[in-house]
Write a protein that holds these residues in place. Structure first.
Motif, PDB file in Angstrom:
ATOM      1  N   CYS A 191       3.167   4.657   7.343  1.00 38.63           N
ATOM      2  CA  CYS A 191       2.286   5.817   7.544  1.00 38.63           C
ATOM      3  C   CYS A 191       3.066   7.135   7.514  1.00 38.63           C
ATOM      4  CB  CYS A 191       1.510   5.685   8.846  1.00 38.63           C
ATOM      5  SG  CYS A 191       0.442   4.229   8.915  1.00 38.63           S
ATOM      6  N   THR A 211       0.842   7.358  11.995  1.00 38.29           N
ATOM      7  CA  THR A 211      -0.291   6.438  12.097  1.00 38.29           C
ATOM      8  C   THR A 211      -1.212   6.686  10.911  1.00 38.29           C
ATOM      9  OG1 THR A 211      -1.695   7.952  13.361  1.00 38.29           O
ATOM     10  CG2 THR A 211      -0.168   6.552  14.615  1.00 38.29           C
ATOM     11  N   LEU A 212      -2.152   5.778  10.689  1.00 38.04           N
ATOM     12  CA  LEU A 212      -3.092   5.967   9.584  1.00 38.04           C
ATOM     13  C   LEU A 212      -3.883   7.260   9.747  1.00 38.04           C
ATOM     14  CD1 LEU A 212      -4.456   2.345   9.001  1.00 38.04           C
ATOM     15  CD2 LEU A 212      -3.063   3.702   7.424  1.00 38.04           C
ATOM     16  N   ASN A 213      -4.250   7.592  10.977  1.00 41.54           N
ATOM     17  CA  ASN A 213      -5.030   8.804  11.222  1.00 41.54           C
ATOM     18  C   ASN A 213      -4.168  10.055  11.330  1.00 41.54           C
ATOM     19  OD1 ASN A 213      -7.501   7.431  11.271  1.00 41.54           O
ATOM     20  ND2 ASN A 213      -7.252   6.907  13.440  1.00 41.54           N
ATOM     21  N   ASN A 251       0.826  -1.211   0.000  1.00 43.54           N
ATOM     22  CA  ASN A 251       0.000   0.000   0.000  1.00 43.54           C
ATOM     23  C   ASN A 251       0.862   1.263   0.000  1.00 43.54           C
ATOM     24  OD1 ASN A 251      -1.644  -2.231   1.769  1.00 43.54           O
ATOM     25  ND2 ASN A 251      -2.942  -1.121   0.323  1.00 43.54           N
ATOM     26  N   ASP A 279       1.704   1.909   3.771  1.00 44.29           N
ATOM     27  CA  ASP A 279       0.900   3.137   3.784  1.00 44.29           C
ATOM     28  C   ASP A 279       1.754   4.403   3.684  1.00 44.29           C
ATOM     29  OD1 ASP A 279      -1.841   1.950   4.267  1.00 44.29           O
ATOM     30  OD2 ASP A 279      -0.743   1.132   5.981  1.00 44.29           O
ATOM     31  N   PRO A 291      -0.529  10.568   9.831  1.00 43.05           N
ATOM     32  CA  PRO A 291       0.751  10.207   9.218  1.00 43.05           C
ATOM     33  C   PRO A 291       1.806  11.279   9.466  1.00 43.05           C
ATOM     34  CG  PRO A 291      -0.808  10.937   7.548  1.00 43.05           C
ATOM     35  CD  PRO A 291      -1.581  10.815   8.822  1.00 43.05           C
TER      36      PRO A 291
END
Length: 215
Positions: free
Chosen positions: A158, A177-179, A122, A140, A181
């Protein structure tokens, strides 16, 4: 066999010529046919068996060639890419055959990935991204257009790296983090061996462990 012109005639250009040769030996139907250099002092010279041309002469001699830009500086690479595209050339991506990468990677046009790299999952690469030797990129991660990763860069998961960022040799980017980055802003420069643990604003220069920045 697709002929490839290498825009640039310095050390990294010679490495890209070797990368193309390695891809060719692995069965890819590509072949380096020459270097392009805006420095007129190099025109007519031969470097590692390949002739150096002006942009105009290179297009005349190899009208069906694709091109790649072998310049580490992000801003210069973007300028030369636009110049070559404006002259009618088409860019090509070159990826070392032993790159470790999942099938969940998006590659932008003109991507160059050298030997020894690992890209997990990803991940999205923008246009004209250069990933030099022995880098790792975690999940990510978004990498913008004309970003340069020097050898040995480590990017955790991330992380968002914006347009034109240069990350120096051996630098480490700690995960977000995903929330939330971790973001390295447009045009920033990360020094060699720096350890980035927080957001870096656009056009900043960040050095040290942990990295501190100035604008």
């Amino acid at each position: 066999m697709t002929p490839i012109l290498i825009y640039g005639a310095g050390g990294f250009a010679r490495e890209i010529a070797w990368l193309i040769e390695r891809c060719q030996n692995d069965g890819q139907l590509i072949e380096a046919v020459g270097f392009i250099d805006d420095n007129t002092n190099t025109h007519g010279k031969t470097i590692n068996g390949l002739d150096v041309f002006s942009l105009t002469l290179a297009i005349k001699k190899f009208p069906n060639a694709r091109f790649t830009v072998a310049v580490g500086n992000s801003q210069i690479r973007e300028y030369l890419t636009k110049k070559a595209l404006g002259a009618g050339l088409i860019e090509i991506s070159i990826i070392h055959p032993q790159t470790e990468a999942s099938r969940f990677i998006e590659y932008g046009q003109g991507t160059v990935i050298c030997a020894g790299n690992i890209l997990t999952t990803n991940i999205r690469l923008g246009r004209g991204v250069q990933i030099n030797l022995n880098c790792t990129i975690g999940h990510d991660v978004l990498i913008g257009d004309f970003v340069t990763l020097a050898p040995g860069v480590r990017i955790s998961g991330c992380v968002h790296i914006e347009h034109g960022v240069y990350i120096g040799t051996g630098a480490t980017i700690i995960n977000g983090t995903l929330n939330n980055p971790l973001v390295i802003g447009k045009g920033a420069i990360i020094g060699a061996s720096a350890c980035v643990t927080r957001h870096i604003p656009p056009n900043a220069v960040a050095v040290g462990v942990p990295a501190k920045f100035k604008i």
